[in-house]
Design a protein around this motif. Structure first.
Motif, PDB file in Angstrom:
ATOM      1  N   ARG A 235       0.902  -1.152   0.043  1.00 26.62           N
ATOM      2  CA  ARG A 235      -0.060   0.121  -0.130  1.00 26.62           C
ATOM      3  C   ARG A 235       0.902   1.226   0.200  1.00 26.62           C
ATOM      4  NH1 ARG A 235      -3.923   1.289   5.218  1.00 26.62           N
ATOM      5  NH2 ARG A 235      -1.982   1.163   6.082  1.00 26.62           N
ATOM      6  N   GLU A 236       2.067   1.396   0.747  1.00 21.20           N
ATOM      7  CA  GLU A 236       2.848   2.412   0.973  1.00 21.20           C
ATOM      8  C   GLU A 236       3.725   2.710  -0.556  1.00 21.20           C
ATOM      9  OE1 GLU A 236       3.194   4.822   2.654  1.00 21.20           O
ATOM     10  OE2 GLU A 236       1.995   4.213   4.497  1.00 21.20           O
ATOM     11  N   ILE A 237       3.790   1.274  -1.225  1.00 18.33           N
ATOM     12  CA  ILE A 237       4.447   1.449  -2.469  1.00 18.33           C
ATOM     13  C   ILE A 237       3.650   2.026  -3.522  1.00 18.33           C
ATOM     14  CG2 ILE A 237       5.566   0.360  -4.439  1.00 18.33           C
ATOM     15  CD1 ILE A 237       6.524  -1.720  -2.181  1.00 18.33           C
ATOM     16  N   VAL A 238       2.395   1.567  -3.385  1.00 21.24           N
ATOM     17  CA  VAL A 238       1.390   2.263  -4.464  1.00 21.24           C
ATOM     18  C   VAL A 238       0.984   3.960  -3.934  1.00 21.24           C
ATOM     19  CG1 VAL A 238      -1.214   2.237  -4.975  1.00 21.24           C
ATOM     20  CG2 VAL A 238      -0.085   0.236  -4.550  1.00 21.24           C
ATOM     21  N   ARG A 239       1.260   4.042  -2.785  1.00 17.43           N
ATOM     22  CA  ARG A 239       1.069   5.590  -2.433  1.00 17.43           C
ATOM     23  C   ARG A 239       2.281   6.474  -2.915  1.00 17.43           C
ATOM     24  NH1 ARG A 239      -0.665   5.165   4.018  1.00 17.43           N
ATOM     25  NH2 ARG A 239      -3.137   4.907   3.466  1.00 17.43           N
ATOM     26  N   GLN A 240       3.612   5.971  -2.823  1.00 18.45           N
ATOM     27  CA  GLN A 240       4.525   6.700  -3.075  1.00 18.45           C
ATOM     28  C   GLN A 240       5.243   6.385  -4.665  1.00 18.45           C
ATOM     29  OE1 GLN A 240       7.554   6.671  -0.205  1.00 18.45           O
ATOM     30  NE2 GLN A 240       6.403   6.010   1.559  1.00 18.45           N
TER      31      GLN A 240
END
Lengths: 273, 273
Positions: free
Chosen positions: A23-28
């Motif tokens: 999820r953090e990879i998708v955000r950043q």
């Protein structure tokens, strides 16, 4: 070089916890494609031997390589602690784990050199965060606390239930009395309890989320290696999900974590890789 | 024949849950010696394949045979469901599981032919109790409900905490609205929550504890085979505890379940058997 840029990122975990890292990879890095593997047939990794964790990690990396991934994130504290050094030397693809980014952020964040770690029994008993933090700065005092109910509470959908607040108090009241000014969420499930943990610990404590730090490290790695996927602004990457067992249960949980609905999850026989 | 009488009972489980079965054996057969094995390195069994559960069960039975056991109790729902039939044919020692005694007691107890089952995700999804019960009486309607938080709540010492009452309500409110008159505690940890479950479900529901029924079956087996240990009244048997990992944690939990303090727990390498 262009094929490297458009290739997906591989992310793996023992189960669903690593979805907070995805999820953090998708955000950043919203333009990147992701191939996620959750080893749901062999979860939890915490009780397995180092030899087995290395064997599992090799199998999963071989599977992810069949998807032509350009980089791999080990989104699992146990595998990051036990297998990262070994598989990094063996495979011709950049591999990063969650422990070092999380530990480094805590070392940079603490002003009074007192850091708290919360995690599973296995992570706390391995003292992996303490070893990495004191290796970076031997002056830092580390206080660790295992919170074994947090994972099943999150997996059972209790993250917003008030009983979770009582269980947070049960586990963290002793840590609240220590002088820590920084706390690492040393389990990939715990970011899903972050707002409740923050409310309990108070705003003066800096909460470090290794998932966030790991996605930042991945972003820097892709930039350094000229591997960022050059898509137009607003074009979103695609995520594929694979598990070794129980795809339906995985999908249900993933839909509660990821920012969009997951259409399919495929089961593969990981022992064949 | 006398050596058969004085030989110990072997009891095994994937971890600590089977201690509730060992406790019932101590209550009903206080003169018997017990050798308990908890497979704490490979817990939980629920997510493992049938082939692996059979392999694990064979290893444990070979280990227990080195202790000259006269009978073996599989105090684990998953291994009872998946391995009992196979190992019974392979080994020259009487072996009983927990599922059949629990199912039979429920079939005998229900007056309105509606039986509820609570258990782990793995037990409920296997439908093992439903299959055995409807095999005994196809007229009986079985309602199953997985309660995954019960095991970690018990293992974390919350069995008398009021949050456990709220979580019981969360899981069992739908079952309370069904016409069941009998409920099986289909997980070896759940007898430790029996008083709270009984208080919630009400006195009109008969609660079946497979641990109790299994100890009764064992008693009948020993009597039938003339294998009861003829000790004088008041002479208590001895229990030995073995695990495949984390002996200290096991011992701490065992001391909260068993009627006397456990002095030592030994770690063995079960893969060698």
């Amino acid at each position: 070089m262009d094929s490297k840029k458009t290739a997906p990122i591989g992310v793996f975990d023992s189960g669903v916890g690593g979805l907070t890292v995805a999820r953090e990879i998708v955000r950043q890095l919203p333009g990147e494609d992701i191939v996620y593997f959750g080893d749901t047939a062999r979860v939890p990794y915490g009780s397995k031997s180092k030899d087995n964790i290395i064997r599992f990690s090799r199998q999963i990396i071989r599977f992810l390589q069949t998807k032509q991934v350009k980089a791999i994130v080990i989104a699992c504290n146990t595998a990051s602690a036990l297998a990262l050094d070994t598989v990094r030397d063996e495979f011709d693809v950049p591999i990063i784990g969650v422990v070092i980014p999380g530990a480094r952020a805590a070392v940079e964040a603490t002003a009074n050199s007192h850091v708290g770690i919360v995690g599973t029994d296995a992570t706390v008993h391995s003292h992996v965060y303490t070893k990495v933090i004191t290796g970076m700065n031997p002056e830092i005092a580390v206080i660790e606390k295992a919170c074994p109910l947090f994972v099943p509470l999150v997996e059972e959908g209790f993250k917003n239930h008030h009983v979770t607040e009582e269980i947070i108090d049960f586990y963290l009241s002793s840590m609240k009395e220590t002088p820590i000014d920084t706390m690492i969420l040393g389990c990939t499930h715990y970011p899903l309890l972050r707002s409740k943990i923050r409310a309990y610990m108070g705003d003066e404590i800096q909460i470090v989320n290794p998932a966030y730090e790991t996605a930042m490290d991945l972003k820097h790695l892709l930039e350094r290696e000229n591997m960022v996927n050059d898509v137009a602004d607003g074009v979103l990457g695609h995520c594929e999900f694979y598990v070794s067992d129980a795809a339906d249960k995985f999908k249900e949980f993933a839909n509660s974590v990821m920012p969009y609905d997951i259409s399919t999850t495929k089961v593969i026989n990981i022992e064949e890789y």
